[in-house]
Write a protein that holds these residues in place. Structure first.
Motif, PDB file in Angstrom:
ATOM      1  N   ILE A 207     -40.142 -40.826  20.846  1.00 34.27           N
ATOM      2  CA  ILE A 207     -40.858 -42.098  20.897  1.00 34.27           C
ATOM      3  C   ILE A 207     -39.809 -43.207  20.872  1.00 34.27           C
ATOM      4  N   PHE A 208     -40.142 -44.359  21.443  1.00 35.55           N
ATOM      5  CA  PHE A 208     -39.180 -45.444  21.517  1.00 35.55           C
ATOM      6  C   PHE A 208     -39.248 -46.315  20.263  1.00 35.55           C
ATOM      7  N   ARG A 268     -44.572 -43.963  14.170  1.00 34.15           N
ATOM      8  CA  ARG A 268     -43.610 -44.914  14.740  1.00 34.15           C
ATOM      9  C   ARG A 268     -42.960 -45.760  13.645  1.00 34.15           C
ATOM     10  N   ARG A 269     -43.747 -46.228  12.672  1.00 36.44           N
ATOM     11  CA  ARG A 269     -43.192 -47.066  11.607  1.00 36.44           C
ATOM     12  C   ARG A 269     -42.133 -46.310  10.806  1.00 36.44           C
ATOM     13  N   ILE A 270     -42.423 -45.064  10.468  1.00 33.48           N
ATOM     14  CA  ILE A 270     -41.467 -44.277   9.694  1.00 33.48           C
ATOM     15  C   ILE A 270     -40.210 -44.013  10.514  1.00 33.48           C
ATOM     16  N   ASP A 443     -49.899 -41.175  25.473  1.00 35.35           N
ATOM     17  CA  ASP A 443     -49.057 -40.514  24.475  1.00 35.35           C
ATOM     18  C   ASP A 443     -48.048 -39.601  25.154  1.00 35.35           C
ATOM     19  N   ARG A 444     -46.811 -39.671  24.683  1.00 27.09           N
ATOM     20  CA  ARG A 444     -45.757 -38.852  25.264  1.00 27.09           C
ATOM     21  C   ARG A 444     -45.818 -37.437  24.704  1.00 27.09           C
ATOM     22  N   GLY A 445     -44.959 -36.577  25.216  1.00 28.53           N
ATOM     23  CA  GLY A 445     -44.920 -35.199  24.759  1.00 28.53           C
ATOM     24  C   GLY A 445     -45.677 -34.273  25.690  1.00 28.53           C
ATOM     25  N   CYS A 446     -45.940 -33.071  25.210  1.00 29.44           N
ATOM     26  CA  CYS A 446     -46.587 -32.034  26.025  1.00 29.44           C
ATOM     27  C   CYS A 446     -48.082 -31.968  25.720  1.00 29.44           C
ATOM     28  N   TRP A 447     -48.851 -31.637  26.751  1.00 28.30           N
ATOM     29  CA  TRP A 447     -50.304 -31.517  26.627  1.00 28.30           C
ATOM     30  C   TRP A 447     -50.778 -30.257  27.331  1.00 28.30           C
TER      31      TRP A 447
END
Length: 579
Positions: A207-208, A268-270, A443-447
């Motif tokens: 994630i960016f 994302r915040r963490i 949403d990024r990643g695999c699906w």
């Protein structure tokens, strides 16, 4: 064979050089050995590839645009020196830790915060390739927090075994990428600790978040694991105390999850907070970070929405080759069926493959790779016709032997490159909504697209008995994080969720991380094939990428045997194609 022998010889040579330098330098007095390592670092700086130096200077310009070229080169030269010296220090630390009291070797700061935490949950230690990160792994055991760490894959098996042995001797417990995430979840719930690095480019799997004011693709694994287990995250680093043979390990930040399951915003915040911790440490001593790594290689938008599709059309078509009572095919269809080229069987005057490609194009995918057999000349010729008629880029990749779907995916690796892509079967026609859903996901990643078994039989042409042999898909809780994918379960009913059983029909949106997983799978005990479902389970368990399930409605037209042809042809009657 010759190329493999050359690589093995080169790997051995590198290993011998590493051990020789170690044996010559390590017996020297520590200060003298550090001076020698500084010279070795200078030599590495001068003789390293221009590409790596150019990458490093480019990264320094991104991080410190206010500095002049000379200042950035001084930092880079210092970074090469630090890499050589830190390797020596980690070797000496591991040797001395066995004979000296911990107090003589270590200063510990900030770890008193861990005493305030409730017992029973392990701690996720987070750091980067900064300072003396190898010392940190060994030091954690000495101060009462032994860790489980991920062993990154190295092409040099001799160096990999040597490094793993050093780390385990120092008290770390190493785990491979295969099953890494599940292992970490298990040990954290037992109250044991893990260590993770967060400063490498995560490509499409990340994630960016901002790093030195620029978006950087970053692994979200620490945040996701913390939110799933409730384990606290501790950002730590280790540095050598100036002019002393001692090291200081510092806990800079402690993040305790608030007990919620955690959505993308919380992840994302963490991740941003941990990355900011890393940036603070690097800013204080920039020569202690690994600048040659291409940290900002992945750019926003680079993987946003796939443009490529891989269609598996290599299958043997054994069942299609068998005759069916009372069914005679036209000569062209009979020829394609006898050759096992199910996708080229004409239905309503068009090969079945045209309907598959039509759906792919309508979903917005304009680059297509057909995975075929070496002798499938008819498939390659038809691919050229599709390209000419549709204006899309269509090419073929060859799977040399029918070793299974995981091996078939590997054949398309050059075509895919560093991009996300959609994968589907050449003998299945999926609902357009399912393809569009995968392409349009933000949403990024695999699906993985999962289908309801009842709708498959009611709206498609798949018989209930056949559905029972499909891979069953389950998600965690009430969400869509992939929990497991089970190939040919003996009792599918036990996987029923909210009155439905969800199965895979080999429709995915994948990142390039799948190729490493495909290489790691072993032949299945049932069929002796390299199954894609095993690679999917491996990638999901490794934690390299978030793997989610897209629950799809509607039926799938499946062209497995000659008995399927009448129903599929009737379902496709009157359908207009876009080319």
């Amino acid at each position: 064979m010759r190329a493999g022998w050359k690589k093995k010889s080169a790997d051995r040579l590198v290993y011998v050089i590493v051990r020789t330098v170690e044996s010559l330098v390590q017996p020297l007095p520590w200060r003298t050995a550090r001076a020698v390592c500084c010279l070795l670092g200078d030599a590495a700086y001068l003789f390293d590839s221009k590409r790596r130096r150019r990458n490093a200077l480019s990264n320094l310009w991104r991080a410190f645009p206010e500095l002049d070229e000379a200042a950035r080169r001084r930092i880079l030269r210092g970074a090469y020196r630090h890499m050589a010296v830190s390797l020596l220090d980690s070797l000496n630390f591991a040797r001395l830790a066995a004979s000296r009291p911990t107090g003589e070797l270590l200063e510990v700061r900030g770890f008193e915060k861990l005493q305030e935490l409730s017992a029973g949950k392990g701690i996720i230690f987070v750091t980067g390739h900064v300072g003396h990160w190898e010392v940190l792994g060994a030091a954690a055991s000495l101060v009462g927090y032994p860790v489980h760490s991920l062993q990154r894959y190295s092409r040099n098996v001799y160096v990999r075994r040597y490094v793993r042995g050093l780390r385990e001797k120092a008290g770390q417990r190493m785990v491979g990428k295969r099953g890494g995430l599940r292992h970490f979840l298990r040990v954290l719930r037992r109250g044991e600790n893990v260590a993770l690095l967060i400063d490498q480019d995560a490509r499409a799997d990340g994630i960016f978040v901002d790093f030195f004011g620029r978006p950087a693709s970053t692994t979200s694994a620490p945040a996701r694991i913390a939110l799933r287990t409730g384990s606290p995250l501790a950002f730590v680093d280790a540095v050598r105390v100036p002019r002393r043979n001692r090291f200081r390990i510092c806990l800079h930040d402690l993040i305790v999850p608030d007990g919620t399951s955690g959505g993308p915003d919380q992840v994302r915040r963490i991740t941003q907070r941990l990355t900011a911790d890393l940036e603070d440490v690097v800013r204080r001593a920039p020569e202690r970070w690994l600048w040659p790594h291409q940290r900002w290689k992945t750019r926003p938008g680079m993987y946003e929405g796939p443009a490529k599709a891989v269609i598996l059309a290599r299958g043997l078509g054994t069942r299609m080759q068998r005759s069916h009572p009372g069914m005679e095919l036209e000569p062209e269809a009979e020829r394609a069926a006898r050759m096992g080229l199910k996708a080229l069987i004409p239905l309503n005057g068009r090969p079945f493959l045209d309907y598959v490609v039509d759906s792919v194009l309508r979903a917005g995918l304009r680059e297509i790779c057909l995975v075929t057999a070496p002798d499938a000349q008819a498939m390659r010729e038809h691919a050229r016709r599709i390209a000419a008629a549709s204006g899309a880029r269509v090419e073929c990749a060859v799977q040399q032997e029918p070793l299974g779907t995981a091996d078939a995916v590997l054949a398309a690796e050059d075509f895919v490159g560093d991009e996300t892509f959609v994968l589907c079967n050449g003998d299945n026609l999926y609902p357009l909504e399912a393809l569009q859903g995968l392409v349009g996901l933000s949403d990024r990643g695999c699906w993985l697209a999962a289908f309801d078994t009842e709708e498959l039989t009611r709206q498609g042409n798949v018989a209930p008995e056949r559905v029972k042999s499909f891979a069953v898909v389950t998600a965690e809780g009430g969400g869509n994080n992939l929990k497991e994918i089970v190939e040919k379960p003996p009792d599918p009913e036990r996987y029923r969720r909210d009155g439905r059983i969800w199965v895979s029909m080999n429709l995915y949106r994948l990142t390039p991380g799948i190729f490493g997983a495909c290489r790691r799978v072993k032949p299945s005990p049932e069929r002796g094939e390299l199954e894609l479902t095993a690679a999917v389970a491996d990638l999901a368990a490794s934690g390299e990428s978030a793997f989610r399930v897209l629950f799809c409605r509607g039926g799938v037209l499946d062209l497995t045997s000659r008995a399927d042809l009448p129903a599929v042809e009737a379902a496709l009657k009157g359908r207009d194609l876009c080319f």
